[in-house]
Write a protein that holds these residues in place. Structure first.
Motif, short mmCIF file in Angstrom:
data_model
loop_
_atom_site.label_atom_id
_atom_site.label_comp_id
_atom_site.label_asym_id
_atom_site.label_seq_id
_atom_site.Cartn_x
_atom_site.Cartn_y
_atom_site.Cartn_z
N ALA A 198 13.41 25.65 10.18
CA ALA A 198 14.29 25.64 9.48
C ALA A 198 15.01 23.98 8.97
N TYR A 199 14.82 23.24 9.98
CA TYR A 199 16.21 22.23 8.44
C TYR A 199 14.56 20.59 7.87
N TYR A 200 13.46 22.13 7.93
CA TYR A 200 12.65 20.74 7.64
C TYR A 200 12.49 20.71 6.64
N GLU A 201 12.46 19.76 5.34
CA GLU A 201 11.89 20.20 3.75
C GLU A 201 10.47 19.05 3.86
N PRO A 202 10.03 19.34 2.73
CA PRO A 202 8.95 18.63 2.11
C PRO A 202 9.63 17.84 1.48
N VAL A 203 9.09 16.56 1.71
CA VAL A 203 9.25 14.71 1.11
C VAL A 203 8.58 15.09 -0.46
N LYS A 204 9.25 14.91 -1.49
CA LYS A 204 8.73 15.28 -2.82
C LYS A 204 8.15 13.30 -3.31
N ALA A 205 6.66 13.56 -3.11
CA ALA A 205 6.24 12.01 -3.66
C ALA A 205 6.35 11.29 -4.99
N THR A 206 6.96 9.94 -4.72
CA THR A 206 6.90 9.61 -6.46
C THR A 206 5.98 9.09 -6.64
N GLY A 207 4.62 9.34 -5.68
CA GLY A 207 3.52 8.63 -6.17
C GLY A 207 3.73 6.68 -6.93
N THR A 208 4.73 6.42 -6.55
CA THR A 208 4.35 4.65 -6.59
C THR A 208 4.88 3.96 -4.81
N ASP A 209 6.25 4.35 -4.73
CA ASP A 209 6.86 3.87 -2.99
C ASP A 209 7.05 4.46 -2.03
N ASP A 210 6.22 5.58 -1.32
CA ASP A 210 6.35 6.30 -0.83
C ASP A 210 5.96 5.54 0.75
N VAL A 211 5.70 4.92 0.25
CA VAL A 211 5.09 3.50 1.70
C VAL A 211 5.20 2.40 1.52
N GLN A 212 5.83 2.00 2.47
CA GLN A 212 6.57 0.29 2.15
C GLN A 212 6.62 -0.42 3.02
N MET A 213 5.64 -1.25 3.38
CA MET A 213 5.80 -2.14 5.01
C MET A 213 6.61 -3.62 3.97
N THR A 214 7.10 -3.95 5.04
CA THR A 214 7.79 -5.13 5.12
C THR A 214 6.73 -6.38 5.23
N SER A 215 6.97 -7.37 4.15
CA SER A 215 6.41 -8.21 3.18
C SER A 215 7.20 -9.33 4.89
N LEU A 216 5.68 -9.60 5.27
CA LEU A 216 5.76 -11.02 5.37
C LEU A 216 6.70 -12.42 4.73
N VAL A 217 6.03 -12.49 3.58
CA VAL A 217 6.29 -13.83 3.00
C VAL A 217 8.17 -13.71 2.60
N SER A 218 8.34 -12.20 1.83
CA SER A 218 9.89 -12.61 1.78
C SER A 218 10.56 -11.26 2.60
N GLY A 219 10.32 -10.98 3.45
CA GLY A 219 11.31 -10.59 4.31
C GLY A 219 12.01 -8.62 3.88
N ALA A 220 11.19 -8.87 2.56
CA ALA A 220 11.88 -7.20 2.11
C ALA A 220 10.52 -6.11 2.34
#
Length: 174
Positions: free
Chosen positions: A27-49
């Protein structure tokens, strides 16, 4: 009269059980609409962002009922060597079980791959919500998995204790 009353209680209990099962699993789960550009992000060692990474075949679910219900799957062509030189590794990653109908995410398989070194875990985003980190794991063959996990600060604060010195101040209401 007793048989009718007993039978009614059993029927109501079965209906309530089926309803609760449905509520928790579907009941509570909904599919996440993909943006195609920033759906997967990781924290950079250089910037910390958090920074977007290369990915394909993104599929995700989420629920407003809990901040740790987010699950996602994707593929990437980025190697372990490139990822580990660019993004912040995450110690203590423990994949959380997804609903059985979300076929691409198997927490046991992901956990085993992490333990055996066939997958690496990275910090996607620290405190995506207070006390909750987004974790990204990538296997050697480029399959990726994302989930939310309670961090050290969240564990303490969610148990009703004051935030430790190394943690940000929790928002009002925690």
């Amino acid at each position: 009269m007793g048989k009718i009353l007993g039978g009614s209680i059993v029927v109501v209990a079965i209906v309530a059980g089926v309803f609760l099962y449905y509520q928790q699993i579907y009941a509570y789960y909904e599919p996440v609409k993909a943006t195609g550009t920033d759906d997967v992000q990781m924290t950079s060692l250089v910037s910390g962002a958090p920074e977007p990474v290369l990915y394909d075949n993104f599929e995700a679910i989420d629920a407003e009922s809990s901040p740790i219900r987010y699950r996602a799957c994707f593929t990437t062509t980025m190697s372990h060597a490139m990822l580990s030189e660019t993004y912040e590794l995450y110690d203590g990653a423990e994949p959380l079980v997804a609903p059985g109908w979300f076929d691409c995410f198997d927490a046991v398989d992901v956990g085993t791959a992490l333990e055996e070194g066939r997958a690496l875990a990275f910090l996607g985003q620290k405190n995506i919500q207070y006390g909750i980190d987004r974790i990204v794991a990538v296997t050697e063959d480029g399959r990726g998995y994302v989930w939310h996990q309670i961090n050290d600060c969240g564990e303490v604060v969610f148990d009703g204790e004051p935030a430790p010195e190394n943690c940000p101040e929790p928002p009002e209401g925690y």
